[in-house]
Design an enzyme around this catalytic site. Structure first.
Site, short mmCIF file in Angstrom:
data_model
loop_
_atom_site.label_atom_id
_atom_site.label_comp_id
_atom_site.label_asym_id
_atom_site.label_seq_id
_atom_site.Cartn_x
_atom_site.Cartn_y
_atom_site.Cartn_z
N HIS A 2 0.79 -1.43 0.21
CA HIS A 2 0.45 0.04 -0.06
C HIS A 2 0.60 1.12 -0.13
CE1 HIS A 2 1.17 0.93 4.67
NE2 HIS A 2 0.82 -0.70 4.62
N GLU B 39 -7.79 1.75 -0.33
CA GLU B 39 -7.51 3.41 -1.78
C GLU B 39 -6.38 3.32 -1.74
OE1 GLU B 39 -8.89 6.10 2.08
OE2 GLU B 39 -7.36 6.13 1.79
N ARG C 266 -11.51 -8.02 -11.64
CA ARG C 266 -12.59 -8.37 -10.49
C ARG C 266 -11.82 -7.93 -9.28
NH1 ARG C 266 -12.35 -12.73 -13.82
NH2 ARG C 266 -11.24 -14.11 -12.30
#
Length: 326
Positions: free
Chosen positions: A33, A127, A194
């Site tokens: 991340h 995010e 997906r």
């Protein structure tokens, strides 16, 4: 006839029969991340649950750049678009240049059309995925004229304590005809993806609310005890994470072997955390715990690439990981 034995033998033989096997993804990619508020200031952990810590502005920039980096390793219709997107979403200032890809030249030139994203359910990973998908959506719009409606775009966060997600759920999402506002321009195929929320690829649990001075003492103990086996108070050790990794990899293997009931998956992307990514690679490539401990954490927004060598029927790590000795 012993039915159990017969079924077991059939299951064991299936992987050796190519006609009965599903197609393995060409590449498996792990993304750490982007920079979170906790990476910037550890005091955030004293009053914000770890799973709810968001990205910083710099972290969002890293997420979008990670989307560009992902596109760069794919077999696409139009690489000129990727070059333009890289100019639009450059590396944030004072940011590590990322990890080095070694000997990566796609062994298979088949076009990548289907991507499966697995994301940790933590806010900062969702995010990060959102930033990456915004870039993929932009590529699709320019290349294929496929536009995802804003109301039907992937949403990184839902409401807690609701049994039904509002609008499009972040837990399971797909960009298909139901999410498109229009399809225009040329007839190039768009990248279909997906998204699956996967709690097993979450961060190592360091305990609940973390008081900074206490955690500094704990980190010193871990450095002495060893990073792999040290268990955090009210939390996990990296060895505990290993068990989650093993379970998740078994799920992936079942999907690889299932030819008939699974949708195609040319590329698999795990949007996860630094420790989890290293433990994932440790389990996959059968590293010892000493080898695991020789690697340092990777920078925020970094990408680790595993490429399938079809002649050897195994994955090769194309990314050079940083080590303490460096």
């Amino acid at each position: 006839m012993n039915t159990y034995a017969t079924n077991t033998d059939r299951y064991r033989e299936a992987p050796h029969n190519p006609s009965e096997r599903g197609r393995k993804p060409r590449v498996i990619v792990l993304i750490r991340h982007g920079e979170s508020e906790s990476n910037k200031d550890k005091k955030v952990n004293e009053f914000t649950p770890n799973h709810l810590i968001p990205l910083t502005e710099k972290g969002w920039s890293q997420a979008r750049h990670a989307g560009v980096e992902l596109l760069r390793i794919l077999n696409l219709d139009n690489n000129d678009i990727v070059e333009n997107l890289e100019a639009k979403y450059p590396l944030p200032p004072h940011r590590h240049k990322g990890l080095t890809l070694k000997d990566y030249k796609p062994l298979n030139r088949r076009k990548d059309r289907n991507i499966v994203f697995y994301t940790s359910p933590y806010t900062r990973t969702r995010e990060t995925l959102k930033g990456m998908l915004d870039v993929v959506d932009e590529y699709n719009l320019i290349n294929s004229g496929v536009h995802v409606c804003e109301d039907h775009a992937y949403k990184p966060c839902g409401k807690q304590k609701h049994s039904i997600w509002p609008c499009i759920p972040s837990g399971h999402y797909e960009n298909n005809e139901s999410t498109h506002c229009f399809v225009g321009g040329n007839k190039s195929e768009y990248l279909q993806y997906r998204v699956k929320d996967e709690p097993r690829i979450r961060e190592q649990d360091f305990g609940n609310f973390q008081e900074v001075s206490s955690m500094q003492d704990v980190m010193k103990k871990r450095a002495t005890y060893g990073h792999f086996f040290f268990r955090f108070p009210q939390g996990e050790s990296a060895a505990d994470v290993f068990d989650r990794v093993a379970s998740f990899q078994e799920t992936l293997f079942r999907h690889f072997e299932d030819k008939h009931s699974r949708k195609p998956r040319d590329v698999i992307v795990l949007v996860t955390h630094g420790i989890y990514a290293r433990v994932f690679l440790m389990k996959w490539f059968r590293w010892t715990y000493e080898e695991f401990e020789s690697f340092t954490n990777v920078p925020n927004g970094s990408m680790m690439v595993m490429e399938l060598d079809e002649t050897a029927d195994r994955y090769k790590l194309r990314t050079v990981l940083p080590k303490w000795t460096e």
